[in-house]
Design an enzyme around this catalytic site. Structure first.
Site, short mmCIF file in Angstrom:
data_model
loop_
_atom_site.label_atom_id
_atom_site.label_comp_id
_atom_site.label_asym_id
_atom_site.label_seq_id
_atom_site.Cartn_x
_atom_site.Cartn_y
_atom_site.Cartn_z
N LYS A 1 0.82 -1.23 0.00
CA LYS A 1 0.00 0.00 0.00
C LYS A 1 0.84 1.26 0.00
O LYS A 1 0.48 2.26 -0.63
CB LYS A 1 -0.97 0.02 1.18
CG LYS A 1 -0.37 -0.03 2.57
CD LYS A 1 -0.31 -1.46 3.06
CE LYS A 1 0.16 -1.57 4.50
NZ LYS A 1 0.23 -2.98 4.94
N LYS B 1 -3.89 3.43 2.79
CA LYS B 1 -5.04 2.64 2.32
C LYS B 1 -6.19 3.54 1.89
O LYS B 1 -6.86 3.26 0.89
CB LYS B 1 -5.47 1.69 3.43
CG LYS B 1 -4.41 0.65 3.78
CD LYS B 1 -4.75 -0.12 5.03
CE LYS B 1 -3.67 -1.13 5.38
NZ LYS B 1 -3.91 -1.82 6.66
#
Length: 446
Positions: free
Chosen positions: A110, A210
């Site tokens: 991520k 995220k």
């Protein structure tokens, strides 16, 4: 590299640590199950690393081991490269080289995507391949698939997520066991739920990474990571969590993305939510994302957001999606990817309107509350409730006074707290925690 019509899909795993090793184990030991479910068999053809201690401990086939990435990328029998080394610098080089070599890429990284996703998506498109990253956000929860599938043509109004298992584990321990942050963190580290250096998680940056990925797909707009407001959990005190429980609220680290007019409000911070909201029931290392869309209405996805098997399962799912051709079709057809969308108009945290929990430590004498009420009132901040406890015997920190407000503007609340902190009767800086209400569910049919 097109894989249409291929008899088999060859996979190379780069990085054989915990996730890479688990992915390799699934591909080798459960290969027959995978082949029975899809027409195109998936074969692990290479494991690239510089240290194979962990791989040997797992009993993986040593004939697959190599430290020569270039040789792997030149092989015609490898169509997919799974980057599972972590970090950003080396991982970025690996992904770029794989894409330029015409390989489809799967990653759980991520941080890499949040910082460099735009450039990597462009490189993938230029070379006729795709990047898949289901494992990057909330473990085994298939949120990327849903955002790029079922919800791709719906208008998403808001998204609230518990997207960091470490923080949720710590906050659950603080809430249910009345532990301090330090105590809860130590337990999390002992049980493998937190890193030795937990700063990326507990300071909220992992959640921001995220959120940047998810919001870009949810709203179809390019997100600037640096404009996401981030606040962690490391300063939270047990007494505030307990006071919140008395008022009917549970503390969570939330990643929030919502439309505000023609702009987006993106933020990560601790928040009180009603104990009746489904997100309040998400405990321990579990994650959940609550989505509000125009036609779909309220949808909540729940599951293991972290952990080696869950992440490896999401990586395998992406590889299968590539083998089926689904990943390539979505990558080529959808216009919600950051490299095909316009920059979002991201709002400053000062423009947020919500309710607030305020804890003041003030002297116990007449007229104090009147001063506080005047300061709040001057900035259009209305008081919803008041909770006062006696101070501990011998305490010199003043009396704790807990105030909850009606909806107010963040900029006004900050100004008011600055003035309250400067009062002679204030014995310690005010604590301020946002209170997030249930988003109104408004479907087009209502």
């Amino acid at each position: 590299m097109s894989i249409s019509g291929s008899e088999e899909i060859g996979v190379a795993i780069v990085g054989c640590g915990t996730v890479g090793g688990a992915t390799a184990s699934i591909l080798t030991r459960q290969g027959d199950r995978l082949s029975a479910r899809i027409d195109t068999p998936i074969r692990l053809r290479a494991i690239v690393d510089v240290d194979f201690t962990h791989a040997r401990r797992l009993g993986l086939n040593q004939s697959l081991f190599t430290d020569d990435l270039e040789a792997v990328l030149s092989r015609d029998d490898i169509q997919v490269v799974a980057e599972l080394i972590g970090g950003t610098d080396q991982a970025r080089q690996v992904v770029e080289r794989a894409l330029r070599a015409g390989k489809n890429v799967v990653t759980a990284n991520k941080a890499l995507l949040a910082h460099h996703g735009l450039e990597l998506l462009k490189i993938a498109r230029q070379n006729g391949v795709c990047i898949s990253f289901e494992a990057s956000c909330v473990g085994a929860i298939p949120i990327i698939s849903i955002l790029t599938g079922q919800l791709a043509c719906d208008r998403i109004d808001a998204m609230y997520g518990i997207v960091n298992g470490t923080c949720n584990y710590i906050l659950t321990a603080m809430s249910e066991q009345n532990r301090t942050y330090t105590e809860a963190l130590a337990v999390a580290q002992e049980r493998g739920m937190a890193e030795a250096d937990p700063s990326l998680d507990v300071m909220g940056h992992d959640s921001a990474h995220k959120l940047a990925i998810l919001a870009a797909l949810a709203f179809g707009e390019r997100i600037d990571l640096e404009k996401i407001y981030v606040e962690g959990i490391d300063d939270l005190k047990p007494q505030d969590i307990q006071y919140g429980k008395e008022l009917g609220y549970v503390i969570k680290l939330l990643a929030v993305a919502r439309r505000q007019g023609d702009a987006l409000s993106l933020r990560v911070h601790p928040a009180f939510i009603s104990s009746l909201h489904p997100l309040a029931w998400v405990s321990g290392p579990f994650n959940a994302v609550s989505i509000y869309a125009e036609n779909t209405g309220h949808l909540m996805l729940y599951g293991r957001g972290a952990g080696i098997p869950a992440t490896a399962a999401a990586v395998i799912g992406d590889i299968a999606s590539i083998a089926l051709g689904d990943a390539q079709r979505r990558f080529n057809k959808l216009r919600i990817w950051p490299d095909r969308s316009e920059p979002a108009n991201q709002l400053d945290i000062g423009t947020v309107r919500c309710r607030y929990y305020l804890r003041l430590q003030v002297e116990d004498r007449p007229g104090v509350f009147a001063q506080v009420a005047r300061i709040l009132g001057d900035r259009q901040i209305s008081i919803s409730s008041l909770l006062q406890h006696e101070s501990a015997p011998g305490s010199t920190d003043g009396v704790p006074v807990v105030i909850t407000t009606y909806e107010a503007l963040e900029a006004n609340v900050r100004e008011a707290l600055g003035e309250i902190n400067r009062l002679e009767v204030t014995k310690a800086p005010c604590v301020c925690i946002r209170m997030i209400a249930e988003h109104p569910e408004q479907t087009s049919g209502q």
